[in-house]
Design a protein around this motif. Structure first.
Motif, PDB file in Angstrom:
ATOM      1  N   LEU A  42       3.344  16.486  -6.060  1.00  0.00           N
ATOM      2  CA  LEU A  42       2.431  15.378  -6.363  1.00  0.00           C
ATOM      3  C   LEU A  42       3.182  14.156  -6.867  1.00  0.00           C
ATOM      4  O   LEU A  42       2.904  13.025  -6.452  1.00  0.00           O
ATOM      5  CB  LEU A  42       1.393  15.823  -7.395  1.00  0.00           C
ATOM      6  N   LEU A  43       4.169  14.371  -7.736  1.00  0.00           N
ATOM      7  CA  LEU A  43       4.948  13.267  -8.296  1.00  0.00           C
ATOM      8  C   LEU A  43       5.740  12.552  -7.207  1.00  0.00           C
ATOM      9  O   LEU A  43       5.669  11.320  -7.067  1.00  0.00           O
ATOM     10  CB  LEU A  43       5.889  13.798  -9.381  1.00  0.00           C
ATOM     11  N   PHE A  44       6.489  13.322  -6.422  1.00  0.00           N
ATOM     12  CA  PHE A  44       7.325  12.730  -5.372  1.00  0.00           C
ATOM     13  C   PHE A  44       6.481  11.989  -4.334  1.00  0.00           C
ATOM     14  O   PHE A  44       6.790  10.869  -3.946  1.00  0.00           O
ATOM     15  CB  PHE A  44       8.170  13.814  -4.677  1.00  0.00           C
ATOM     16  N   VAL A  45       5.415  12.646  -3.873  1.00  0.00           N
ATOM     17  CA  VAL A  45       4.585  12.051  -2.824  1.00  0.00           C
ATOM     18  C   VAL A  45       3.878  10.799  -3.336  1.00  0.00           C
ATOM     19  O   VAL A  45       3.794   9.777  -2.634  1.00  0.00           O
ATOM     20  CB  VAL A  45       3.565  13.076  -2.288  1.00  0.00           C
ATOM     21  N   SER A  46       3.380  10.845  -4.554  1.00  0.00           N
ATOM     22  CA  SER A  46       2.675   9.684  -5.123  1.00  0.00           C
ATOM     23  C   SER A  46       3.605   8.478  -5.236  1.00  0.00           C
ATOM     24  O   SER A  46       3.264   7.367  -4.792  1.00  0.00           O
ATOM     25  CB  SER A  46       2.102  10.028  -6.500  1.00  0.00           C
ATOM     26  N   ILE A  47       4.779   8.698  -5.827  1.00  0.00           N
ATOM     27  CA  ILE A  47       5.742   7.594  -5.974  1.00  0.00           C
ATOM     28  C   ILE A  47       6.179   7.099  -4.594  1.00  0.00           C
ATOM     29  O   ILE A  47       6.261   5.885  -4.348  1.00  0.00           O
ATOM     30  CB  ILE A  47       6.965   8.048  -6.797  1.00  0.00           C
ATOM     31  N   GLY A  48       6.442   8.036  -3.679  1.00  0.00           N
ATOM     32  CA  GLY A  48       6.903   7.668  -2.342  1.00  0.00           C
ATOM     33  C   GLY A  48       5.899   6.822  -1.591  1.00  0.00           C
ATOM     34  O   GLY A  48       6.246   5.789  -1.007  1.00  0.00           O
TER      35      GLY A  48
END
Length: 633
Positions: A42-48
Motif C-alpha cells: 500500500l505504501l509503495f503503490v500509493s507513493i508511486g
C-alpha cells in the motif's frame, strides 16, 4: 510560424526533475506489486501512483512530453533490440514456446471464454510457429532500432503500442491462468477420416457416462462434441528464451513478466502521445541518444552474459543511420533503414538455424558438467497457516499454529468474533527444478529390444550381469502346470504347500530389470561420443555418412559411440536396416532432446560428464579433429 518543439520544453531543469519523479513513481508502483514487498504494498503503490500522476501533469503543463518520450525511446528501443536478439538467437526454441500457446487449451481457451466462442482454435498456427517466431524477432529488433533513431515515429509508435498490448495480454493470460478451472471447448470430428472417426466414436461412448462431454450434433459427415476441459497453462512466457535461466539462474515469474510488459507499455504510451512532435534524430542527437542506448544494451548484455548484442546493435544502428543519410531516392529513407536492419537480422537467424544458437543458454552447453546440473534444484520452503475469518467484517487472518503470536491471540476462544476457516500452505521459497531432470534425461532401452550393437557396450554388459537371479520352479499339484518365479517372490500365502510343489532351484529373469539405462555411463565415461536425434523421421540424411565414419573410427580407437533418439523401437530397427547402421541406439524423451540441441542430428563429445564439444550436422568435425582437440590428454 510553427514553433519548433525541443526536448527542453518550458523548463529543462524542471522537466528533468519531473521525468525522474515519473520513472521513480513507476519503479515504486512496480515494486509494490512484487510479492517480496507485499507487506509494504500500500505504501509503495500509493507513493508511486501519486508521483506518476503529479509528474505526468507537470510534464504536460511544462511541455515536457518530448523529453519523457525521448527517455522512453532509449529505454524501450534498447530492450526491444536485446529481447529480439535473444529470441533470434534461438528461433526454434521460441517457436516451441509459440506452439505451447497455440495448443487448444492454452491461449485459445481465453478467447473461447472472453468471447463465448467454444469452437475457436489457434492450432492452425502450430505448423507456422517457426515462421511467426522469425517475424516476431525481426519486427522487435527493427522497431527497437527505429525507435532509437526516431524513424517513421507515427507508424512505429502505433506498431509499438499494438505490439506491447499483445505482449501484455499474453503475459496477463500466463500470470492469471488457473489449471483448476474449466472452459467449454467445441470440436468437430470428420467421419470421412478414419482417425477422426475413431475419436468421434470414443467421444460418443464417453458422453454416455461423462457429464462433461456432450454431443451437440451428428450427421453422416461429422460429429460436433462440446466438452468441459482444463486449461493448459504456460508457466514461462518465453520473453527472454532460456537466457535468464542460463545467466541469472531462473526465468521471470509470470507475474514479473506481466509487470515488465506493463512498464514497457506505459513507456510506449508516452512515445505514442508524443508521436506528432518526435522528429528523426539530427547528428547531435545521435551522438547523445545512441551512446546512452549502447550503455543500456551493454548493461543488459552483462546481465545475460552475452556481449554479441553490443556488436550487433552498433552495426544495426549505424547501418540504419547510414542508409538514411545517403538520401537515395529509393532506399535513402527510414523504410530503407528498416529493410537493412531486417536483412541483418535475417542473416543472423539463417546462421543460427543452420549452426545452432550462437550463445547456448541450455544446460547441455559446451563446458557444463552435467551431473551437477541434476542436483541444482531447490525443494522450496512452505509454511502451513491457519486461516480465521472475522464474522462481522469478513476480514481474514493467517497464523502459524506454532507461533507465539497465535498462542497469545487465543483467537480460537473468540468464537463470537472469529471462525476457523481452513489451513493453507504458503510458499516461502519457491521450488526450483534442477536444470536437468533425471526423469527427462535417461537414455535407455528395453532389454527385449537390445541388439548386438547395444550388448557390446560395457555399460550394458555390467547391468545385464544381474539379469538372472535365483528362482524356483513350482508345479501345481492339480493341473500339473509348472510356474517359474523369483525366489524373493515366493511366499506360502500365494503358493500354499498343499497346492504347489517346489521342483527345483533355477535362474530366472530379474523382474526388476526390464530396461538398461546409460545415463550414469554418459556422466562418468572418460570418453564418449553421442549423436542425438529428436526424431529419426526428420534425421538429416545428408550427414549420415559423416556420422558413420566417426562411429567406425571411434570403434577402432576404443572410444564408445552411441546414438540417442526420440523414436520408437520399430522405427529404430527400420532405420538401422535401411541405412546399414551398426551403432548402439538408446531412446530418450523427445522434448528433452529438443533442449539438448535444436539440430537433428547433433554430435556431442563428453569427458567424465562434461560437455567438451557440440556440433550440428552442418558443422560436424572429423574423428581425427575430435580426438586431437577434445579427447587428447
Amino acid at each position: 510560424m510553427k514553433t519548433m518543439r525541443t526536448i527542453a520544453g518550458h523548463s529543462f531543469p524542471l522537466n528533468v526533475l519531473f521525468v525522474i519523479l515519473n520513472l521513480a513513481g513507476l519503479t515504486l508502483t512496480t515494486i509494490g506489486f512484487h510479492d517480496s514487498f507485499e507487506a509494504n504494498k500500500l505504501l509503495f503503490v500509493s507513493i508511486g501512483l501519486v508521483l506518476m500522476l503529479f509528474s505526468a501533469v507537470a510534464l504536460i503543463f511544462f511541455k515536457g512530453r518530448l523529453m519523457i518520450a525521448t527517455v522512453s525511446r532509449v529505454i524501450v528501443g534498447s530492450l526491444f533490440i536485446v529481447s529480439g536478439l535473444i529470441k533470434a538467437n534461438d528461433p526454434l526454441g521460441f517457436s516451441y514456446k509459440l506452439e505451447e500457446y497455440f495448443e487448444d487449451g492454452a491461449l485459445a481457451y481465453r478467447i473461447k471464454e472472453l468471447f463465448g466462442a467454444p469452437g475457436f482454435s489457434l492450432e492452425y498456427f502450430i505448423q507456422h510457429a517457426l515462421v511467426l517466431s522469425v517475424i516476431i524477432c525481426i519486427v522487435e529488433i527493427v522497431l527497437g532500432v527505429l525507435v532509437i533513431v526516431g524513424g517513421k515515429m507515427r507508424f512505429v509508435s502505433w506498431l509499438l503500442v499494438i505490439t506491447m498490448l499483445f505482449f501484455t495480454f499474453l503475459t496477463w493470460h500466463t500470470s492469471t491462468c488457473d489449471a483448476k478451472q474449466k472452459f467449454v471447448d467445441r470440436d468437430t470430428y470428420s467421419l470421412v477420416d478414419a482417425k477422426e472417426a475413431q475419436l468421434a466414436d470414443n467421444k460418443m461412448e464417453e458422453a454416455k457416462t461423462n457429464k462433461d462431454v456432450k454431443i451437440i450434433s451428428k450427421t453422416s459427415k461429422e460429429v460436433v462434441v462440446e466438452e468441459m476441459k482444463s486449461p493448459q497453462c504456460v508457466t514461462d512466457c518465453g520473453c527472454f528464451g532460456d537466457a535468464m535461466k542460463g545467466s541469472v539462474g531462473r526465468s521471470l515469474t509470470p507475474k514479473e513478466s506481466l509487470w515488465k510488459d506493463i512498464v514497457l507499455l506505459y513507456l510506449a504510451i508516452w512515445i505514442f502521445a508524443a508521436q506528432g512532435i518526435i522528429k528523426p534524430n539530427n547528428v547531435r542527437q545521435n551522438w547523445i541518444y545512441v551512446p546512452i542506448s549502447m550503455l543500456l544494451i551493454a548493461g543488459l548484455s552483462w546481465v545475460f552474459d552475452w556481449y554479441f548484442p553490443i556488436i550487433f546493435s552498433l552495426i544495426a544502428i549505424f547501418a540504419a543511420l547510414w542508409t538514411y543519410r545517403i538520401r537515395n531516392r529509393f532506399i535513402g529513407n527510414h523504410v530503407g533503414s528498416a529493410l537493412v536492419v531486417a536483412l541483418l537480422c535475417g542473416v543472423f537467424i539463417v546462421y543460427v538455424l543452420k549452426y545452432d544458437p550462437l550463445r547456448d543458454y541450455r544446460p547441455y552447453a559446451v563446458g557444463n558438467y552435467l551431473p551437477d546440473l541434476t542436483k541444482n534444484g531447490d525443494p522450496g520452503k512452505y509454511q502451513s497457516l491457519l486461516v480465521y475469518k472475522n464474522l462481522q467484517t469478513g476480514a481474514k487472518k493467517e497464523y502459524d499454529g506454532s507461533s507465539k503470536e497465535f498462542m497469545n491471540s487465543k483467537i480460537w476462544e473468540k468464537t463470537k468474533e472469529w471462525k476457523y476457516e481452513t489451513m493453507v500452505n504458503k510458499e516461502i521459497i519457491p521450488m526450483r527444478l534442477p536444470s536437468i531432470d533425471t526423469a527427462q534425461f535417461n537414455p535407455s532401452r528395453s532389454i527385449r529390444y537390445l541388439s548386438e550393437d547395444e550388448l557390446q557396450l560395457d555399460a550394458v554388459k555390467k547391468q545385464l550381469k544381474n539379469r538372472k537371479i535365483t528362482g524356483l520352479r513350482l508345479m501345481d499339484k492339480v493341473t500339473k502346470e509348472k510356474v517359474d518365479i523369483a525366489e524373493v517372490e515366493y511366499n506360502v500365502e500365494s503358493y500354499p504347500v498343499d497346492t504347489y510343489t517346489i521342483l527345483d532351484t533355477i535362474l530366472v529373469e530379474n523382474p526388476e530389470l526390464s530396461d538398461v539405462s546409460i545415463r550414469k555411463f554418459l556422466f562418468t565415461a572418460p570418453k564418449v561420443i553421442v549423436v542425438f536425434s529428436k526424431n529419426l523421421k526428420e534425421f538429416d540424411l545428408d550427414h549420415l555418412d559423416e556420422i558413420k565414419s566417426v562411429a567406425a573410427k571411434a570403434k577402432k580407437a576404443g572410444i564408445p559411440f552411441v546414438l540417442v533418439v526420440g523414436s520408437g523401437d520399430d522405427e529404430i530397427a527400420a532405420f538401422k536396416k535401411k541405412h546399414n547402421l551398426h551403432v548402439p541406439i538408446f531412446i530418450n524423451d523427445g522434448i528433452e532432446l529438443k533442449v539438448i540441441s535444436r539440430a537433428n542430428p547433433a554430435l556431442v563429445v563428453l569427458r567424465y560428464g562434461r560437455v567438451k564439444g557440440k556440433y550440428t550436422g552442418n558443422s560436424l568435425p572429423t574423428f581425427n579433429w575430435i580426438q586431437s582437440h577434445l579427447l587428447a590428454k
